[in-house]
Write an enzyme that holds these catalytic residues in place. Sequence first.
Site, PDB file in Angstrom:
ATOM      1  N   ASP A   1      33.881  33.550  51.333  1.00 44.81           N
ATOM      2  CA  ASP A   1      33.270  34.662  50.585  1.00 44.81           C
ATOM      3  C   ASP A   1      32.935  34.279  49.142  1.00 44.81           C
ATOM      4  OD1 ASP A   1      35.939  34.490  49.888  1.00 44.81           O
ATOM      5  OD2 ASP A   1      36.233  36.664  49.766  1.00 44.81           O
TER       6      ASP A   1
ATOM      7  N   ASP B   1      41.936  44.821  53.139  1.00 40.04           N
ATOM      8  CA  ASP B   1      41.146  45.872  53.793  1.00 40.04           C
ATOM      9  C   ASP B   1      39.647  45.575  53.730  1.00 40.04           C
ATOM     10  OD1 ASP B   1      40.517  46.737  51.079  1.00 40.04           O
ATOM     11  OD2 ASP B   1      42.371  47.889  51.082  1.00 40.04           O
TER      12      ASP B   1
ATOM     13  N   THR C   1      35.024  39.058  46.534  1.00 36.36           N
ATOM     14  CA  THR C   1      35.342  39.245  47.950  1.00 36.36           C
ATOM     15  C   THR C   1      34.519  40.334  48.651  1.00 36.36           C
ATOM     16  OG1 THR C   1      37.552  38.408  47.576  1.00 36.36           O
ATOM     17  CG2 THR C   1      37.254  39.775  49.528  1.00 36.36           C
TER      18      THR C   1
ATOM     19  N   HIS D   1      37.140  33.219  40.330  1.00 34.83           N
ATOM     20  CA  HIS D   1      35.753  33.079  40.809  1.00 34.83           C
ATOM     21  C   HIS D   1      34.994  34.313  40.370  1.00 34.83           C
ATOM     22  CE1 HIS D   1      37.015  36.038  43.818  1.00 34.83           C
ATOM     23  NE2 HIS D   1      38.135  35.354  43.853  1.00 34.83           N
TER      24      HIS D   1
HETATM   25 ZN    ZN Z   1      37.554  36.552  48.078  1.00 35.66          ZN
HETATM   26 ZN    ZN Z   2      39.864  36.063  44.646  1.00 35.49          ZN
END
Ligand code: ZN
Ligand code: ZN
Length: 560
Positions: free
Chosen positions: A367, A177, A94, A501
């Site tokens: 992302d 955040d 992320t 991921h």
């Molecule tokens: Zn992510």
């Molecule tokens: Zn994730």
Amino acid sequence: MIYRASILNVCLIAFLFLHLGVQGQRKSKNTTILIEQPTLKTTPNLVVGIVVDQMRYDYLSRFWNRFGEGGFKRFVNNGFNCKNNHYNYAPTSTGPGHASIYTGTTPSTHGIIGNNWYDKASESSVYCAGDENYNSVGTTSEAGKMSPKRMVVSTMTDQLRLHNQMRSKVISIALKDRGAILPGGHTANAAYWFEGGINGNWISSDYYMNVLPNWVSEFNNNKSVSKYKKVWAPLEDLQSYIESGADNTPYESVFKGEQAPIFPHDLPEIWTSNGDYDLLRSTPFGNSITTDFALAALEAEALGQDETTDFLAISYSSTDYVGHKFGVNSKEIQDTYMRLDGELKRLFEALDDEVGPGNYTIFLTADHGAVHVPAYLKDNKIPAGYLDKDGAIVSLKENIKYKYGNAALIKNVSNSQIFLDHKVIQNLDLSLREVQETLAQELLKQGDYLNVYTAYQLQNTEYSRGIPYLLQNGYNRLRSGDLMAVPNVSFIDYDKTGSTHGSAQIYDTHVPLLFYGKGISQGATNQRTEISDIAPTISALLGISFPNGATGRPINEVLE
Ligand code: ZN
Ligand code: ZN
């Protein structure tokens, strides 16, 4: 074409063509052709950037028949669809994802090499958006001690602010955040994120402001989020959800207090045992809260209300929490995307009402993607599995001890990287390169890894394709480790339930990229585009400087 028009140097020229035949085609009388002055920049009143956390490209096609006309379909049917858009680095997580979308480059340059990583200088783990120098705003907890300082280059949002002498307003919003802070860049007017717990408030850091603006305090005081403390039932008849697996499978995690991963999920019933408002993160209602808050910002901050382009960055985090919990094939993920389509429709309608159709430009990407739950793949005869990472490290340490008489060469293992103790290696008078190569060979012998690359390799070879190209883009000389391990395809270091991921494989790299609105052409491409192309594309559209570390290129077909 552009130069010829610029010689004319007029804003609008109307040519009256009378009885003009062109190549055998007879034009009608009084045809008016408007030649516009060449534009060096398109100036939408507002740019909206949407990141969907953990969205695989195939969700677009898999759930297509379930979408209405006003959400994803509005993007695809009226805007531009980059169908072959990829992350061009690993690890695909992320923090790096959001940083790369907005900086137009990769972790090798922007420095966000993971969500957390082992910091070689302080010899401790650091968080990508953490910053002890700042304090929380809107909470007494530590959840606001954040800033974008670890991202060492500018974002397209920074460049927009610089271009317009800071008159452009940049507001960034996400439950997570890091999903808000990194897109906002270093100069955002504000970034807001969600503190779950017993209050369920939107908070910030004094990096941006000393107190929350009135509209945020009011939003919090009105307990606008409490209406989502309700039963999560499927949006439509569950029997009709033929695009996903059974509701009750062994591939899903279970909420605390529930017996099985099945609908309906009675959130009030399991509220306290799942962290109160934090429970909403793992439901589609977390995305609804995000839209509610973004629409409040749109109005209260008067975004897009004058000619100076503003920027609203939104990241939908709940898709990631739901994917981690229930997996990419679950009924829960299908329901979450059907509902996200509704959130996009709501957002589009508000933009039409408040900014006006044709006055804004919007893009959507993700992302990272996610892997099918390996246990599910295995049950369907597709090779997949789970890494025994701890076992691998234990046996690696044994081998090191046997070979070098010292097992303490490994300092840290994180994000599929191994960090070695350079001081110990020096004291033992060993060659760092040789130790890296030896450990790589030892790790490969264990069979769980497709390949292992050494820092020496990545520093001294220029890769242009395949997995090593992705690893090199993810490798930051100052921050990354000594060994980069590539697990076998569809092998993960994760629980046996839910998806994750982070790899360099296609299921983690292939994500949607959609554009719509002012300055965007209508169409689609199967040509490969990369995530670092997004910021240069938006920058080219706006006629602003590319982010200062940008390595991507504008996607030509997207721009009118
Ligand atoms: Zn992510
Ligand atoms: Zn994730």
